[in-house]
Design an enzyme around this catalytic site. Structure first.
Site, PDB file in Angstrom:
ATOM      1  N   PRO A   1       0.806  -1.222   0.000  1.00 27.24           N
ATOM      2  CA  PRO A   1       0.000   0.000   0.000  1.00 27.24           C
ATOM      3  C   PRO A   1       0.838   1.271   0.000  1.00 27.24           C
ATOM      4  O   PRO A   1       0.353   2.334  -0.380  1.00 27.24           O
ATOM      5  CB  PRO A   1      -0.814  -0.117   1.308  1.00 27.24           C
ATOM      6  CG  PRO A   1      -0.795  -1.561   1.659  1.00 27.24           C
ATOM      7  CD  PRO A   1       0.523  -2.074   1.169  1.00 27.24           C
TER       8      PRO A   1
ATOM      9  N   ARG B   1      -1.111  -7.415 -21.838  1.00 26.48           N
ATOM     10  CA  ARG B   1      -1.900  -7.057 -23.019  1.00 26.48           C
ATOM     11  C   ARG B   1      -1.227  -5.976 -23.849  1.00 26.48           C
ATOM     12  O   ARG B   1      -1.593  -5.768 -25.008  1.00 26.48           O
ATOM     13  CB  ARG B   1      -3.307  -6.617 -22.603  1.00 26.48           C
ATOM     14  CG  ARG B   1      -3.353  -5.319 -21.826  1.00 26.48           C
ATOM     15  CD  ARG B   1      -4.755  -5.044 -21.277  1.00 26.48           C
ATOM     16  NE  ARG B   1      -5.758  -4.959 -22.315  1.00 26.48           N
ATOM     17  CZ  ARG B   1      -6.025  -3.864 -23.012  1.00 26.48           C
ATOM     18  NH1 ARG B   1      -5.328  -2.766 -22.783  1.00 26.48           N
ATOM     19  NH2 ARG B   1      -6.953  -3.853 -23.938  1.00 26.48           N
TER      20      ARG B   1
ATOM     21  N   GLU C   1       0.926  -8.627   8.343  1.00 25.44           N
ATOM     22  CA  GLU C   1       0.944  -7.193   8.637  1.00 25.44           C
ATOM     23  C   GLU C   1       1.889  -6.399   7.752  1.00 25.44           C
ATOM     24  O   GLU C   1       1.708  -5.212   7.538  1.00 25.44           O
ATOM     25  CB  GLU C   1       1.323  -6.979  10.120  1.00 25.44           C
ATOM     26  CG  GLU C   1       1.200  -5.558  10.604  1.00 25.44           C
ATOM     27  CD  GLU C   1      -0.234  -5.047  10.568  1.00 25.44           C
ATOM     28  OE1 GLU C   1      -0.410  -3.820  10.474  1.00 25.44           O
ATOM     29  OE2 GLU C   1      -1.163  -5.871  10.621  1.00 25.44           O
TER      30      GLU C   1
END
Length: 244
Positions: free
Chosen positions: A87, A152, A114
């Site tokens: 994150p 892609r 964690e």
């Protein structure tokens, strides 16, 4: 391209890698995807990969040894991109997908629990990437999402190389509206310009629609997009129409 996933749950990748575009890319020999369970590289009899954080705190932290050992078991080059899914990383964008599509080897480190021992971040990683401002239980789903976006873009993977050029974000704007048959459905009609056969008018309409959709849904993108004077005039007229 070769992609290796360091993960505690290799079975999670089976469905994604064995269907649709990613499967076809492997069948064509354009993608070699492998999973590595880093639990197999733990250095204790119980194959423990996590432990309590020094200094106290909630949750468990991934130990350095299994991930260092797993990564060192792979054949790498000086150009290998080692991506830590976390994150705290930089936001994943179409621009980043394009950059990574040019890599020959990518390793995704998919954590759980964690967090990671900081030495993993400091000494193994070339890229720290987040797919959004939220927290998931692990890095597997973000790694799959990134893989789809990256692969892609590899030349030859899509049947039509032009397929991704009108995608949202490819030129900094959102994609224009698309229509198909029937021409009329429940009183809703396809815009006449798309039926005109006039390619110049169609392209002008699509450009205008891209600008207006971006303005309505993601105005922040316009700050970085390359806009012509004609583009700016379109937006100015649209803003004036809203203000009236």
């Amino acid at each position: 391209m070769r992609i290796d996933y360091l993960t505690l749950f290799p079975e999670m990748f089976e469905g994604v890698l064995n269907h649709s575009i990613l499967k076809r890319a492997q069948d064509k020999g354009m993608l070699n995807a492998n999973t590595v369970n880093f639990r197999d590289y733990a250095e204790n009899k119980h194959n423990q990969v996590d432990d309590y954080p020094f200094g106290g705190g909630q949750g468990m932290v991934l130990k350095p040894e299994p991930i260092f050992n797993a990564l060192e078991s792979l054949q790498q080059t000086a150009e290998t991109r080692v991506v830590l899914m976390c994150p705290q990383g930089e936001p994943f964008t179409q621009e980043k997908a394009q950059e990574l599509s040019e890599a020959e080897h990518i390793v995704f480190i998919c954590g759980h629990y964690e967090g990671y021992d900081e030495r993993i971040r400091e000494h193994l990683v070339t890229d720290e990437i987040s797919i959004g401002d939220y927290v998931l239980t692990g890095g597997e789903l973000p790694a799959m999402t990134m893989t789809d976006a990256i692969v892609r873009l590899i030349p030859g993977v899509l049947g039509n190389q032009q397929s991704h050029e009108d995608d949202s974000f490819q030129d900094g704007l959102l994609e224009f509206p698309q229509y198909t048959r029937p021409r009329e459905y429940r009183g809703m009609n396809v815009p006449e310009v798309l039926l005109s056969g006039n390619h110049a008018r169609i392209e002008a309409w699509r450009r205008e629609q891209k600008l207006l959709r971006t303005y309505r849904n993601r105005p922040d993108l316009l700050e970085k997009a390359e806009l012509s004077e004609q583009d700016r005039d379109i937006l100015k007229r649209y803003r004036k129409g809203i203000e009236k």
